[in-house]
Design an enzyme around this catalytic site. Structure first.
Site, PDB file in Angstrom:
ATOM      1  N   CYS A  89       5.639  31.105 -10.996  1.00  0.00           N
ATOM      2  CA  CYS A  89       6.823  30.535 -10.218  1.00  0.00           C
ATOM      3  C   CYS A  89       7.660  30.420  -9.519  1.00  0.00           C
ATOM      4  O   CYS A  89       8.033  31.508  -9.373  1.00  0.00           O
ATOM      5  CB  CYS A  89       7.047  30.917 -11.679  1.00  0.00           C
ATOM      6  SG  CYS A  89       9.364  30.471 -12.450  1.00  0.00           S
TER       7      CYS A  89
ATOM      8  N   ASN B 207       0.858  25.779  -9.729  1.00  0.00           N
ATOM      9  CA  ASN B 207       2.165  26.251 -10.128  1.00  0.00           C
ATOM     10  C   ASN B 207       3.022  24.860  -9.486  1.00  0.00           C
ATOM     11  O   ASN B 207       2.243  24.739  -8.137  1.00  0.00           O
ATOM     12  CB  ASN B 207       2.806  27.290 -10.196  1.00  0.00           C
ATOM     13  CG  ASN B 207       3.499  27.770 -11.648  1.00  0.00           C
ATOM     14  OD1 ASN B 207       4.317  27.528 -11.314  1.00  0.00           O
ATOM     15  ND2 ASN B 207       3.003  29.374 -12.204  1.00  0.00           N
TER      16      ASN B 207
ATOM     17  N   CYS C 195      -0.281 -12.991   1.620  1.00  0.00           N
ATOM     18  CA  CYS C 195       1.334 -11.788   2.037  1.00  0.00           C
ATOM     19  C   CYS C 195       1.647 -11.204   2.603  1.00  0.00           C
ATOM     20  O   CYS C 195       2.862 -11.444   3.485  1.00  0.00           O
ATOM     21  CB  CYS C 195       1.501 -11.234   0.429  1.00  0.00           C
ATOM     22  SG  CYS C 195      -0.039  -9.660   1.424  1.00  0.00           S
TER      23      CYS C 195
ATOM     24  N   CYS D 110      -1.153  -3.612  10.125  1.00  0.00           N
ATOM     25  CA  CYS D 110      -1.572  -2.974  11.367  1.00  0.00           C
ATOM     26  C   CYS D 110      -1.010  -3.704  12.585  1.00  0.00           C
ATOM     27  O   CYS D 110      -1.132  -2.968  13.951  1.00  0.00           O
ATOM     28  CB  CYS D 110      -2.900  -4.309  11.011  1.00  0.00           C
ATOM     29  SG  CYS D 110      -4.309  -3.539  12.566  1.00  0.00           S
TER      30      CYS D 110
ATOM     31  N   CYS E  89     -10.833  -3.343  15.678  1.00  0.00           N
ATOM     32  CA  CYS E  89     -10.906  -2.330  14.433  1.00  0.00           C
ATOM     33  C   CYS E  89     -11.484  -0.612  14.294  1.00  0.00           C
ATOM     34  O   CYS E  89     -12.569  -0.797  14.783  1.00  0.00           O
ATOM     35  CB  CYS E  89     -12.068  -3.169  13.008  1.00  0.00           C
ATOM     36  SG  CYS E  89     -11.729  -2.577  11.145  1.00  0.00           S
TER      37      CYS E  89
ATOM     38  N   CYS F 222      -2.421  -3.692   0.912  1.00  0.00           N
ATOM     39  CA  CYS F 222      -3.006  -4.656   0.803  1.00  0.00           C
ATOM     40  C   CYS F 222      -2.774  -3.623  -1.096  1.00  0.00           C
ATOM     41  O   CYS F 222      -3.429  -3.992  -1.340  1.00  0.00           O
ATOM     42  CB  CYS F 222      -4.045  -5.004   0.185  1.00  0.00           C
ATOM     43  SG  CYS F 222      -4.815  -6.900  -0.193  1.00  0.00           S
TER      44      CYS F 222
END
Length: 426
Positions: free
Chosen positions: A137, A202, A348, A355, A382, A392
């Site tokens: 706690c 916890n 989109c 990137c 890449c 994405c």
């Protein structure tokens, strides 16, 4: 059909889904409703010395997503504020009525052996199946020398654990605090002190957000606030890592682990079990959605196990642990590159922006005569970082495809680019 029953450090239960020590396990009324819903066990909300703790108002706050989804939950509630004798009486009654369910009693007391020696026989007399030492706690109780104030000091963890093993025959589970640099240190201390198991994590020290008009953090108690314990789905990645660290540590190998932290589905539970947990504890998800969520958890886990051919939890418990390693042992010659499905792409441009602005400029953007964009991967540039896949919004549109490099496994300790590589003698 898969067998979900468990025997966790000598504690039997019909399934691995337990409610964690928290408001949902504060009284007999709650626990009985939980058992009726199908939970395999509970860890009764933390008991302490009389007089009981006194709580403040308010006590909870949350970190929300865009659609008000609760990503993280914060609380400044203390241990039970009910009389010790009342709790012990209710534990006795519930255990008699539900002998097949696991009841573990969470305890938090000062670092004085007599205090532990006095309470342990009383808990044992209830018929409870085990005890959990709350060394985690992070609010209120540490100011009194308890909770994470103990859990952050391995010597204290070992000392109190050893006291408890001397004064009770019940299995002793040590609940660890995540508010520490290396979770292995207190886990090793608990193991050295004779703990039968550890549970983690916890809650994490946190402030979720502020009222910028009043300049007061939440939860607000009048015109002030304090840090609280953070839990919920947001802490799951931290919990998984800490469970894995203990599971793969040679010094705690074989020590049973009860996984806690952001578990809200059967899949979450399966991930913890695959990393070495023998049971899982749930709190926030139950507080947000009610006790009936256990029905989906049990059904989903059972169906998945049937699909995979796992007859019992032992069949996949810890199966992912050997695949967790240190960074330096990862294969430097392994390579993936992104691949964009043009059939699934919604144009989109999120992958391109991410990137182009913040990564490796590895995505081409071309526009046709009608002004419609197309995004393709520059395979030569890449690096396989996964950023485009993560950003994405269409699941499965971008995949990371392994490449045949024609090179054997080579880790960083062997890499000639490493000035401190380990060179084998001729």
């Amino acid at each position: 059909m898969a067998d979900l029953s468990i025997n966790f450090c000598g504690i039997k239960a019909p399934n691995p889904f337990w409610l964690a020590s928290a408001p949902p396990t504060d009284k007999a009324y709650n626990v009985v409703r939980a058992f009726e819903a199908g939970w395999g066990g509970v860890v009764w909300k933390t008991l302490g010395e009389d007089p009981p703790a006194v709580n403040v108002s308010s006590r909870y706050s949350a970190h929300h997503g865009k659609n008000r989804e609760v990503l993280g939950f914060n609380n400044i509630e203390l241990i039970t504020d009910r009389d010790l004798e009342l709790n012990l009486q209710e534990i006795t009654e519930v255990k008699k009525a539900w002998p097949d369910r696991a009841i573990v009693v969470s305890l938090m007391l000062p670092c004085e052996e007599k205090a532990w020696a006095d309470i342990l026989p009383k808990v044992e007399a209830t018929g409870a199946d085990g005890i959990e030492l709350n060394f985690g706690c992070p609010h209120g109780m540490p100011e009194r020398g308890m909770g994470s104030a103990v859990g952050q000091v391995p010597d204290y963890v070992e000392m109190v654990t050893r006291w408890c093993k001397q004064h009770t025959k019940l299995p002793v589970i040590v609940k660890l605090t995540p508010n520490i640099t290396d979770i292995r240190a207190p886990a090793r201390a608990a193991h050295k002190g004779g703990a039968d198991a550890v549970s983690l994590i916890n809650t994490i020290n946190s402030i979720t957000h502020l009222d910028l008009d009043r300049m007061v953090a939440f939860p607000a108690v009048g015109n002030a606030s304090t840090h609280g314990g953070y839990c919920g789905s947001a802490v799951k990645p931290i919990a998984l890592n800490m469970v894995a660290e203990i599971a793969r540590d040679p010094q705690t190998k074989g020590l049973p682990i009860s996984g806690i932290g952001g578990i809200g589905s059967w899949r979450d539970a399966a991930e913890f079990i695959a990393l070495g947990a023998g049971c899982v504890q749930v709190c926030t998800a139950a507080m947000l959605h009610g006790f009936r969520i256990v029905e989906e958890m049990k059904d989903g886990l059972s169906r998945w196990m049937d699909e995979k051919g796992y007859k019992s939890l032992d069949d996949f418990m810890g199966k992912a642990v050997p695949n967790v390693t240190d960074w330096k042992y990862l294969d430097m010659n392994y390579k993936v590159i992104a691949q964009i499905s043009q059939d699934d792409c919604i144009k989109c441009g999120r992958c391109y922006v991410a990137c182009e602005d913040t990564s490796h400029q590895s995505i081409f953007r071309t526009v046709d005569a009608a002004g419609s964009p197309t995004y393709t991967v520059n395979k030569d540039e890449c690096v396989g970082c996964n950023l485009c896949e993560i950003t994405c919004p269409v699941q499965g549109c971008i995949t990371m495809v392994p490449q045949d490099t024609g090179k054997p496994y080579m880790n960083w300790t062997q890499d000639p680019r490493n000035p401190r590589r380990e060179v084998k003698a001729a």
